[in-house]
Design an enzyme around this catalytic site. Structure first.
Site, PDB file in Angstrom:
ATOM      1  CG  ASN A   9      -1.870   1.191   1.423  1.00 14.32           C
ATOM      2  OD1 ASN A   9      -2.006   2.224   0.399  1.00 14.32           O
ATOM      3  ND2 ASN A   9      -2.289   1.394   2.599  1.00 14.32           N
ATOM      4  CE  LYS A  11       0.201   3.642   4.863  1.00 12.97           C
ATOM      5  NZ  LYS A  11      -0.001   3.751   6.065  1.00 12.97           N
ATOM      6  CG  HIS A  96      -5.759   1.861   5.027  1.00 14.16           C
ATOM      7  ND1 HIS A  96      -5.429   3.008   5.792  1.00 14.16           N
ATOM      8  CD2 HIS A  96      -5.015   1.050   4.893  1.00 14.16           C
ATOM      9  CE1 HIS A  96      -4.208   2.711   6.294  1.00 14.16           C
ATOM     10  NE2 HIS A  96      -3.770   1.615   5.636  1.00 14.16           N
ATOM     11  CD  GLU A  98      -3.209   5.645   6.609  1.00 11.76           C
ATOM     12  OE1 GLU A  98      -2.950   5.750   5.379  1.00 11.76           O
ATOM     13  OE2 GLU A  98      -2.296   5.151   7.358  1.00 11.76           O
ATOM     14  CD  GLU A 168      -3.894  -2.573   7.005  1.00  3.95           C
ATOM     15  OE1 GLU A 168      -2.700  -2.784   6.557  1.00  3.95           O
ATOM     16  OE2 GLU A 168      -4.267  -1.429   6.956  1.00  3.95           O
ATOM     17  N   GLY A 174       1.959   2.278  10.799  1.00  3.45           N
ATOM     18  CA  GLY A 174       2.971   3.353  10.719  1.00  3.45           C
ATOM     19  C   GLY A 174       3.780   3.897  11.958  1.00  3.45           C
ATOM     20  CB  SER A 214       4.880  -1.737  12.502  1.00  2.26           C
ATOM     21  OG  SER A 214       4.435  -0.357  12.437  1.00  2.26           O
TER      22      SER A 214
HETATM   23  C1  PEP Z   1      -0.943  -0.016   5.882  1.00  3.07           C
HETATM   24  O1  PEP Z   1      -0.905   1.178   5.727  1.00  3.07           O
HETATM   25  O2  PEP Z   1      -1.894  -0.607   5.445  1.00  3.07           O
HETATM   26  C2  PEP Z   1      -0.027  -0.192   6.581  1.00  3.07           C
HETATM   27  C3  PEP Z   1       0.040  -1.629   7.202  1.00  3.07           C
HETATM   28  O3  PEP Z   1       1.045   0.633   6.843  1.00  3.07           O
HETATM   29  P1  PEP Z   1       2.707   0.427   7.736  1.00  3.07           P
HETATM   30  O4  PEP Z   1       3.138  -1.249   7.228  1.00  3.07           O
HETATM   31  O5  PEP Z   1       3.571   1.354   7.355  1.00  3.07           O
HETATM   32  O6  PEP Z   1       2.351  -0.003   9.189  1.00  3.07           O
END
Ligand code: PEP
Length: 252
Positions: A9, A11, A96, A98, A168, A174, A214
């Protein structure tokens, strides 16, 4: 055997040229290597039409990170499912955290998006996960249950077969603070039970459930080795070619 998938992803990162270079690097790296996991790149919209040519003949899929819940018309700035599909993309991320928190997208809207994306022929990577306060108050299972029941379980069985779930935990996205393999396994197995309750054990067994939050090359193998973790949705680490390729290769 259910599909194992590692999806990146990106983003809102990667202008046109750096995005082309990253996708080319990943394509070239895997051009003569077999992987257990399917690879999917979820890029900004601007890259999608170019990826059709760039990834042609490779084993790498691609998709968008969002879509409109409307089919077409006067919705300035929106991108429809059919537009995404017309680029050759096969996937779209929906729900997601976000989108949920920064753009106020709720369960009903996410269900409409999911239904439309599937009807249009896209596969949906549907994200769910709890906030830190929700985990601390021990309501994380209820939160994920609500997200799935309201956002997904209105689909009929044939539609649902086009869904990939990404668990998630929001506190892990993040932040550098990943869920432990045990925490991921516990929630993934709970999600699989919910699917079993709604669609039966065969569908539950065949549904791909990804972990996101992460995830990086140094922790991916351990997390992906859990029995109900079928790969990952990768944010920050998907922007670095070597790191992302190593995560893909962590699926054994
Ligand atoms: C994501 O945005 O789907 C995600 C898992 O981000 P990160 O791996 O940076 O935590």
């Amino acid at each position: 055997m259910r599909k194992r998938i590692v999806a990146g992803n990106w983003k809102m990162n990667m202008d046109l040229q750096p995005g082309i270079e990253l996708a080319t690097g990943i394509r070239d790296y895997f051009s003569n290597r077999k992987t257990v996991a399917d690879i999917v790149l979820c890029t900004p919209y601007i890259h999608l039409a170019i990826l059709k040519e760039l990834l042609n003949g490779s084993n790498i899929g691609y998709g968008a990170q969002n879509c409109s819940a409307e089919t077409s018309g006067a919705y300035t700035g929106e991108i429809s499912c059919s537009m995404i599909k017309s680029t050759g993309a096969g996937y779209v991320i929906i729900g997601h955290s976000e989108r949920r928190t920064l753009f106020g997208e709720g369960d009903q809207l996410l269900y409409r998006k999911t239904k439309l994306a599937i009807t249009t022929g896209l596969k949906v990577i549907f994200c769910c996960g709890e906030l830190l306060e929700e985990r601390k108050s021990e309501i994380h299972f209820n939160i994920v249950k609500r997200q799935l029941e309201h956002g997904l379980f209105g689909l009929d069985e044939n539609e649902f077969k086009n869904v990939i779930i990404a668990y998630e935990p929001v506190w892990a996205i993040g932040t550098g603070l990943n869920a432990t393999p045990e925490q991921a396994q516990e929630m993934h197995s709970y999600i699989r039970k919910l699917i079993d309750g709604r669609y039966g054990d065969k569908v539950a067994d065949e549904t791909t459930i990804l972990y996101g939050g992460s995830c990086k090359a140094s922790n991916a193998s351990e997390i992906f080795s859990m029995p109900d973790v079928d790969g990952g949705l990768i944010g920050g680490a998907s922007l670095k070619k070597d790191e992302f390729c190593a995560i893909v290769e962590s699926v054994k």
